[in-house]
Design a protein around this motif. Structure first.
Motif, PDB file in Angstrom:
ATOM      1  N   GLN A 171      10.833  -4.617  17.171  1.00 36.64           N
ATOM      2  CA  GLN A 171      10.346  -3.718  18.216  1.00 36.64           C
ATOM      3  C   GLN A 171       8.860  -3.422  18.076  1.00 36.64           C
ATOM      4  O   GLN A 171       8.173  -3.195  19.063  1.00 36.64           O
ATOM      5  CB  GLN A 171      11.113  -2.387  18.163  1.00 36.64           C
ATOM      6  CG  GLN A 171      12.614  -2.529  18.338  1.00 36.64           C
ATOM      7  CD  GLN A 171      13.010  -2.853  19.772  1.00 36.64           C
ATOM      8  OE1 GLN A 171      12.221  -2.702  20.684  1.00 36.64           O
ATOM      9  NE2 GLN A 171      14.231  -3.324  19.965  1.00 36.64           N
ATOM     10  N   ARG A 172       8.385  -3.367  16.840  1.00 38.23           N
ATOM     11  CA  ARG A 172       6.960  -3.080  16.652  1.00 38.23           C
ATOM     12  C   ARG A 172       6.588  -3.359  15.194  1.00 38.23           C
ATOM     13  O   ARG A 172       7.460  -3.461  14.328  1.00 38.23           O
ATOM     14  CB  ARG A 172       6.629  -1.627  17.008  1.00 38.23           C
ATOM     15  CG  ARG A 172       7.296  -0.610  16.107  1.00 38.23           C
ATOM     16  CD  ARG A 172       6.893   0.828  16.444  1.00 38.23           C
ATOM     17  NE  ARG A 172       7.516   1.756  15.510  1.00 38.23           N
ATOM     18  CZ  ARG A 172       7.360   3.067  15.540  1.00 38.23           C
ATOM     19  NH1 ARG A 172       6.602   3.629  16.461  1.00 38.23           N
ATOM     20  NH2 ARG A 172       7.953   3.835  14.647  1.00 38.23           N
ATOM     21  N   ILE A 173       5.278  -3.460  14.972  1.00 41.21           N
ATOM     22  CA  ILE A 173       4.730  -3.632  13.623  1.00 41.21           C
ATOM     23  C   ILE A 173       3.847  -2.425  13.343  1.00 41.21           C
ATOM     24  O   ILE A 173       3.041  -2.024  14.187  1.00 41.21           O
ATOM     25  CB  ILE A 173       3.863  -4.914  13.539  1.00 41.21           C
ATOM     26  CG1 ILE A 173       4.660  -6.155  13.953  1.00 41.21           C
ATOM     27  CG2 ILE A 173       3.256  -5.074  12.152  1.00 41.21           C
ATOM     28  CD1 ILE A 173       5.725  -6.590  13.002  1.00 41.21           C
ATOM     29  N   LYS A 174       3.990  -1.858  12.159  1.00 38.03           N
ATOM     30  CA  LYS A 174       3.164  -0.715  11.767  1.00 38.03           C
ATOM     31  C   LYS A 174       2.445  -1.038  10.460  1.00 38.03           C
ATOM     32  O   LYS A 174       2.992  -1.768   9.620  1.00 38.03           O
ATOM     33  CB  LYS A 174       4.057   0.517  11.538  1.00 38.03           C
ATOM     34  CG  LYS A 174       4.555   1.156  12.816  1.00 38.03           C
ATOM     35  CD  LYS A 174       3.482   2.024  13.416  1.00 38.03           C
ATOM     36  CE  LYS A 174       3.985   2.855  14.578  1.00 38.03           C
ATOM     37  NZ  LYS A 174       2.905   3.646  15.171  1.00 38.03           N
ATOM     38  N   PRO A 175       1.255  -0.495  10.258  1.00 34.74           N
ATOM     39  CA  PRO A 175       0.581  -0.732   8.974  1.00 34.74           C
ATOM     40  C   PRO A 175       1.266   0.016   7.839  1.00 34.74           C
ATOM     41  O   PRO A 175       1.884   1.050   8.055  1.00 34.74           O
ATOM     42  CB  PRO A 175      -0.828  -0.173   9.212  1.00 34.74           C
ATOM     43  CG  PRO A 175      -0.698   0.770  10.350  1.00 34.74           C
ATOM     44  CD  PRO A 175       0.471   0.329  11.172  1.00 34.74           C
ATOM     45  N   ARG A 176       1.153  -0.545   6.647  1.00 35.40           N
ATOM     46  CA  ARG A 176       1.672   0.100   5.434  1.00 35.40           C
ATOM     47  C   ARG A 176       0.471   0.257   4.516  1.00 35.40           C
ATOM     48  O   ARG A 176      -0.241  -0.709   4.253  1.00 35.40           O
ATOM     49  CB  ARG A 176       2.737  -0.819   4.822  1.00 35.40           C
ATOM     50  CG  ARG A 176       3.418  -0.321   3.587  1.00 35.40           C
ATOM     51  CD  ARG A 176       4.723  -1.108   3.380  1.00 35.40           C
ATOM     52  NE  ARG A 176       4.532  -2.547   3.387  1.00 35.40           N
ATOM     53  CZ  ARG A 176       4.343  -3.288   2.295  1.00 35.40           C
ATOM     54  NH1 ARG A 176       4.305  -2.732   1.114  1.00 35.40           N
ATOM     55  NH2 ARG A 176       4.187  -4.592   2.387  1.00 35.40           N
ATOM     56  N   GLY A 229      -6.118  -0.774   3.454  1.00 35.49           N
ATOM     57  CA  GLY A 229      -6.218   0.670   3.662  1.00 35.49           C
ATOM     58  C   GLY A 229      -5.038   1.133   4.501  1.00 35.49           C
ATOM     59  O   GLY A 229      -3.891   0.786   4.220  1.00 35.49           O
ATOM     60  N   TYR A 230      -5.335   1.869   5.559  1.00 34.78           N
ATOM     61  CA  TYR A 230      -4.272   2.399   6.432  1.00 34.78           C
ATOM     62  C   TYR A 230      -4.110   1.569   7.700  1.00 34.78           C
ATOM     63  O   TYR A 230      -3.341   1.931   8.569  1.00 34.78           O
ATOM     64  CB  TYR A 230      -4.616   3.829   6.864  1.00 34.78           C
ATOM     65  CG  TYR A 230      -4.696   4.800   5.709  1.00 34.78           C
ATOM     66  CD1 TYR A 230      -3.583   5.535   5.327  1.00 34.78           C
ATOM     67  CD2 TYR A 230      -5.873   4.961   4.997  1.00 34.78           C
ATOM     68  CE1 TYR A 230      -3.651   6.417   4.270  1.00 34.78           C
ATOM     69  CE2 TYR A 230      -5.954   5.840   3.930  1.00 34.78           C
ATOM     70  CZ  TYR A 230      -4.840   6.563   3.576  1.00 34.78           C
ATOM     71  OH  TYR A 230      -4.902   7.430   2.524  1.00 34.78           O
ATOM     72  N   TRP A 231      -4.869   0.468   7.819  1.00 37.58           N
ATOM     73  CA  TRP A 231      -5.022  -0.125   9.150  1.00 37.58           C
ATOM     74  C   TRP A 231      -4.445  -1.535   9.255  1.00 37.58           C
ATOM     75  O   TRP A 231      -4.273  -2.223   8.254  1.00 37.58           O
ATOM     76  CB  TRP A 231      -6.510  -0.180   9.521  1.00 37.58           C
ATOM     77  CG  TRP A 231      -7.324   0.940   8.973  1.00 37.58           C
ATOM     78  CD1 TRP A 231      -8.344   0.847   8.076  1.00 37.58           C
ATOM     79  CD2 TRP A 231      -7.196   2.348   9.274  1.00 37.58           C
ATOM     80  NE1 TRP A 231      -8.862   2.098   7.804  1.00 37.58           N
ATOM     81  CE2 TRP A 231      -8.176   3.035   8.521  1.00 37.58           C
ATOM     82  CE3 TRP A 231      -6.354   3.079  10.098  1.00 37.58           C
ATOM     83  CZ2 TRP A 231      -8.334   4.420   8.571  1.00 37.58           C
ATOM     84  CZ3 TRP A 231      -6.498   4.454  10.148  1.00 37.58           C
ATOM     85  CH2 TRP A 231      -7.480   5.111   9.398  1.00 37.58           C
ATOM     86  N   ILE A 232      -4.221  -1.963  10.487  1.00 44.79           N
ATOM     87  CA  ILE A 232      -4.033  -3.383  10.796  1.00 44.79           C
ATOM     88  C   ILE A 232      -4.781  -3.657  12.094  1.00 44.79           C
ATOM     89  O   ILE A 232      -5.124  -2.726  12.827  1.00 44.79           O
ATOM     90  CB  ILE A 232      -2.547  -3.804  10.962  1.00 44.79           C
ATOM     91  CG1 ILE A 232      -1.814  -2.911  11.973  1.00 44.79           C
ATOM     92  CG2 ILE A 232      -1.842  -3.861   9.640  1.00 44.79           C
ATOM     93  CD1 ILE A 232      -0.397  -3.383  12.282  1.00 44.79           C
TER      94      ILE A 232
END
Ligand code: SF4
Ligand code: SF4
Ligand code: FES
Length: 589
Positions: free
Chosen positions: A256-261, A268-271
């Motif tokens: 459904q979605r991709i989130k940064p880890r 860091g916190y981003w993608i």
């Protein structure tokens, strides 16, 4: 950290050590004491505007000893830690202050929870549940701020915004674009695009993760799922050699979605948005789900015969066996280290070549600060978001493959060189290759004509691919392979860090991971692999290849800390939301 760089303070009766110069909020979070907050973010400058992080900081007398409760609370995000400091985060004073802040924040906030994508992971919901009054005393008309698309990935719902400015600071301090600004004052205060800006920045989707409420939402995820239905799997983005750590969110085995880890050593916190949206190929219409033998033009009407996995493996094994030294293999830079190791175990490396997605442009991002001379705190603020030595806050690598480094380390430079691939294709064109095993399965990979042309001259072309594209059509035997989110194993990113990917969903139909295919082929060839387990093969790789020496399987998985209660709950597989209406006579959102 040297002793002189640390301070000791007491938070809620617990003695805590924190780096000198850090904020009370960070010290509390690091000690596992959660203080509610909206505008604070560890990678952004401190704005101190939401006032949600109010705590009691006891003043100290001349002797340095705490004198008792203060007359008013302080914001924990902008109060620097000090030796001997006493902080109370759960006192009646702190609680009352948060209640007041929430009442103001909810004045204009709509009752959108039933239709808001943030519901279930919304800090406004969670904190309202903990500190809210339960009923509104506001009788006036709510301000209406409208909704609009900020860019291709981000939609803005103005009524839900709490003006924390995280998004604005992100565009200045991380993306370096200043695309978003805060306009108007007081109750009309709202976030908007800067004059003439379109928010199509490669990092735009990160503001959706940063927004503590549902004001900035993903257009890709809009109304697709309720977040409490999502399963979360830790993995690594395959779309470039940065190797960003991600979570793959699935519902009923559909991504459904991709989130940064968060990983301070990688992303860091981003993608970037390519990584965030780079999962749709998993469910592509032309996804291969069955093995088949393609029939030549002499078979009128029928173009292929469907095979079982076992039949396809038996045919592939026989073709490889028959060809002897005239059998070649082409690997790719999307295979895991364990798959490459399995291939190297089965196949002489001087008859292996490598294909990869062509490089793109390297993109480095730097903050766009104001006047550094007029603001002496800028260097310190920059430290918070800086990820690279040169001050870059994020990098999208030019190499659009996740594991070229792993391929180089396992197969060697020669096997991964263009010369080797050219030599194999030339041999194929000269009719010297009888069987060619090709691993493709790279989304957005367009095989060059020289490759498809060479395949036409080979008697047995065995293609393992995700898609029914030019390579599968040029094959004599087709085996459906697995997408990155369907396998376990490791990738080694461009900076040499070996990181784990995990299976977020099963392979569809007859599709198998490339490791399963190689394992079955090994058996068919009478040369079984020592194991079919990615973990065991990784351990063998570590034993046999000094480029991986000393690595442990457990260390390849970076566990990001959970800073908020709903993150922690989601990690443990618990329901992410305690209903904000529970116990207040309302129905749950
Ligand atoms: S849109 Fe979200 S992140 Fe931006 S100011 Fe509003 S609440 Fe904060
Ligand atoms: S920078 Fe590279 S690894 Fe990171 S999210 Fe983007 S494409 Fe994926
Ligand atoms: S988190 Fe401290 S004021 Fe917003």
């Amino acid at each position: 950290m040297a002793e002189a760089d640390k301070v000791k303070l007491t938070i809620d009766g617990v003695e805590v050590e924190a780096p000198r110069g850090s904020m009370v909020l960070e010290a509390a979070l690091d000690a596992g004491i959660f203080v509610p907050h909206y505008c604070f973010h560890r990678a952004l400058s401190v704005a101190g505007n939401c006032r949600m992080c109010m705590v009691e900081v006891w003043p100290r007398g001349r002797d340095g000893k705490p004198m008792g409760p203060p007359r008013k609370p302080s914001i924990a995000c902008a109060t620097e830690v000090a030796d001997g400091m006493v902080v109370k985060t759960k006192s009646a004073m702190a609680h009352e202050a948060r209640q007041g802040v929430l009442e103001f924040l909810l004045i204009n906030h709509p009752l959108d929870c039933p239709v808001c994508d943030q519901a279930g992971e919304c800090d406004l919901q969670d904190f309202s549940f903990q500190f809210g009054r339960g009923e509104s005393r506001f009788r006036e008309e709510k301000a209406i701020k409208g909704a609009k698309d900020f860019g291709p990935e981000v939609r803005f719902y103005g009524n839900r915004c709490i003006n924390c400015t995280r998004c604005v600071r992100f565009t200045q301090e991380i993306a370096g674009s200043s695309d978003l600004v805060q306009v108007h004052r007081g109750g009309r205060n709202v976030i908007d695009l800067a004059d003439g800006a379109v928010f199509d920045h490669p990092l735009s989707g990160n503001v959706v993760d940063l927004c503590p409420v549902g004001a900035l939402v993903s257009r890709d995820f809009l109304h697709k799922s309720r977040v409490w239905h999502l399963d979360r799997t830790d993995s690594v983005c395959p779309h470039c050699s940065t190797g960003c750590n991600i979570e793959v969110h699935t519902q009923d085995e559909v991504v459904q979605r991709i989130k940064p880890r968060h990983n301070p050593h990688v992303n860091g916190y981003w993608i970037c948005d390519r990584g965030r949206l780079g999962y749709h190929h998993v469910h592509a219409d032309d996804r291969l789900t069955a093995a088949r033998r393609n029939l030549g033009p002499e078979h009128e009407g029928e173009v292929s015969v469907r095979l079982s996995f076992q039949e396809a493996i038996a045919e592939a094994g026989a073709a490889i066996e028959r060809a002897g030294e005239r059998a070649y293999a082409i690997a790719n830079a999307w295979l895991t280290n364990e798959e490459l190791f399995a291939l190297q175990t089965l196949w002489p490396t001087d008859r292996i070549g490598l294909i990869a997605r062509p490089p793109g442009e390297e993109q480095r991002f730097y903050p766009k600060w104001g006047d550094a001379e007029r603001n002496p705190s800028l260097p310190r603020q920059h430290e918070r978001g800086k990820l690279y030595e040169d001050g870059a806050t994020f990098v999208i690598e030019a190499d659009r493959n996740p594991n070229r480094t792993g391929a180089l380390r396992i197969l060697g430079e020669q096997a991964c060189s263009e010369q080797r691939l050219d030599a194999i294709l030339s041999a194929a064109l000269a009719g010297e290759v009888e069987t060619l095993l090709v691993f493709s399965g790279m989304p957005d990979y367009h095989p060059p004509e020289v490759l498809t042309g060479a395949l036409a001259r080979v008697a047995n072309v065995i293609v393992v691919d995700l898609f029914d594209g030019p390579l599968a059509r040029a094959a004599s035997l087709v085996l459906p392979g697995a997408a990155v989110f369907e396998k376990r194993g490791t990738f080694t990113n461009g900076r040499g860090r070996t990181q784990r990917i995990d299976m977020a969903r099963p392979t569809p139909g007859q599709a198998r991971t490339e490791l399963e295919i190689l394992f079955a082929l090994g058996r068919a060839l009478g040369r079984p692999l020592p194991s079919g387990s990615p973990k065991r093969l990784f351990e063998l790789l570590v034993e046999q290849n000094e480029a991986f020496a000393g690595l442990r399987w457990a260390d390849t998985h970076h566990v990001a800390p959970a800073w908020s209660p709903h993150m922690a709950a989601a990690r443990k597989g618990l329901p992410v939301l305690a209903s904000p209406c529970a116990g207040k006579g309302g129905s749950s959102a």
